[in-house]
Design a protein around this motif. Structure first.
Motif, PDB file in Angstrom:
ATOM      1  N   LEU A  40      12.660   3.614   2.691  1.00  0.00           N
ATOM      2  CA  LEU A  40      13.463   3.391   1.498  1.00  0.00           C
ATOM      3  C   LEU A  40      13.751   4.742   0.878  1.00  0.00           C
ATOM      4  O   LEU A  40      12.820   5.436   0.451  1.00  0.00           O
ATOM      5  CB  LEU A  40      12.709   2.490   0.513  1.00  0.00           C
ATOM      6  N   ASN A  41      15.013   5.150   0.896  1.00  0.00           N
ATOM      7  CA  ASN A  41      15.428   6.467   0.392  1.00  0.00           C
ATOM      8  C   ASN A  41      14.628   7.589   1.058  1.00  0.00           C
ATOM      9  O   ASN A  41      14.209   8.542   0.416  1.00  0.00           O
ATOM     10  CB  ASN A  41      15.297   6.534  -1.125  1.00  0.00           C
ATOM     11  N   GLY A  42      14.371   7.439   2.357  1.00  0.00           N
ATOM     12  CA  GLY A  42      13.680   8.470   3.127  1.00  0.00           C
ATOM     13  C   GLY A  42      12.164   8.395   3.078  1.00  0.00           C
ATOM     14  O   GLY A  42      11.491   9.136   3.788  1.00  0.00           O
ATOM     15  N   ARG A  43      11.597   7.514   2.281  1.00  0.00           N
ATOM     16  CA  ARG A  43      10.142   7.389   2.170  1.00  0.00           C
ATOM     17  C   ARG A  43       9.663   6.143   2.894  1.00  0.00           C
ATOM     18  O   ARG A  43      10.272   5.081   2.781  1.00  0.00           O
ATOM     19  CB  ARG A  43       9.713   7.302   0.716  1.00  0.00           C
ATOM     20  N   ARG A  44       8.570   6.268   3.593  1.00  0.00           N
ATOM     21  CA  ARG A  44       7.982   5.155   4.328  1.00  0.00           C
ATOM     22  C   ARG A  44       7.460   4.090   3.361  1.00  0.00           C
ATOM     23  O   ARG A  44       6.819   4.405   2.369  1.00  0.00           O
ATOM     24  CB  ARG A  44       6.837   5.688   5.184  1.00  0.00           C
ATOM     25  N   VAL A  45       7.760   2.833   3.674  1.00  0.00           N
ATOM     26  CA  VAL A  45       7.333   1.709   2.842  1.00  0.00           C
ATOM     27  C   VAL A  45       6.292   0.908   3.601  1.00  0.00           C
ATOM     28  O   VAL A  45       6.500   0.566   4.762  1.00  0.00           O
ATOM     29  CB  VAL A  45       8.528   0.803   2.478  1.00  0.00           C
ATOM     30  N   GLU A  46       5.175   0.600   2.947  1.00  0.00           N
ATOM     31  CA  GLU A  46       4.118  -0.186   3.587  1.00  0.00           C
ATOM     32  C   GLU A  46       3.781  -1.450   2.804  1.00  0.00           C
ATOM     33  O   GLU A  46       2.857  -2.158   3.150  1.00  0.00           O
ATOM     34  CB  GLU A  46       2.859   0.658   3.745  1.00  0.00           C
ATOM     35  N   LYS A  47       4.529  -1.715   1.737  1.00  0.00           N
ATOM     36  CA  LYS A  47       4.267  -2.900   0.921  1.00  0.00           C
ATOM     37  C   LYS A  47       5.521  -3.750   0.816  1.00  0.00           C
ATOM     38  O   LYS A  47       6.596  -3.245   0.496  1.00  0.00           O
ATOM     39  CB  LYS A  47       3.815  -2.493  -0.481  1.00  0.00           C
ATOM     40  N   ALA A  48       5.362  -5.025   1.047  1.00  0.00           N
ATOM     41  CA  ALA A  48       6.486  -5.954   0.957  1.00  0.00           C
ATOM     42  C   ALA A  48       6.961  -6.116  -0.480  1.00  0.00           C
ATOM     43  O   ALA A  48       8.090  -6.506  -0.720  1.00  0.00           O
ATOM     44  CB  ALA A  48       6.093  -7.307   1.539  1.00  0.00           C
ATOM     45  N   SER A  49       6.114  -5.789  -1.424  1.00  0.00           N
ATOM     46  CA  SER A  49       6.462  -5.960  -2.835  1.00  0.00           C
ATOM     47  C   SER A  49       7.222  -4.765  -3.409  1.00  0.00           C
ATOM     48  O   SER A  49       7.539  -4.751  -4.594  1.00  0.00           O
ATOM     49  CB  SER A  49       5.191  -6.190  -3.651  1.00  0.00           C
TER      50      SER A  49
END
Length: 91
Positions: A40-49
């Protein structure tokens, strides 16, 4: 007393993936987000929320390809594919 600035409307990442028809069910969308392969905007996302807003850029690994999309607007519901595709643009 100063009022807090209004925040832009947001939507959970898993719900967004389901609404935009990148996942067949909400539980599949949740698993996709929790795997940590989405950016998301170049940052890794690990939470569905994780909160997603209009204007954000998502990088999604889908099968053998990687799709990069920019959200134009947040979907109000899981509608037909044409309605979902109108909410984002392919980069």
């Amino acid at each position: 007393m100063i009022a807090a600035p209004p925040t832009a409307p947001s939507l959970r990442l898993d719900k967004l993936l389901w609404h935009l028809r990148f996942a067949k069910s909400r539980s599949v969308a949740h698993a996709m987000a929790e795997r940590g392969h989405i950016r998301l905007n170049g940052r890794r996302v690990e939470k569905a929320s994780c909160a997603v807003r209009a204007g954000d850029v998502l990088t999604l690994p889908l099968g053998e390809e990687v799709r990069v999309i920019r959200l134009r607007t947040l979907p109000a519901r899981r509608g037909p594919p044409s309605e979902a595709q109108a909410c984002y643009e392919q980069i």
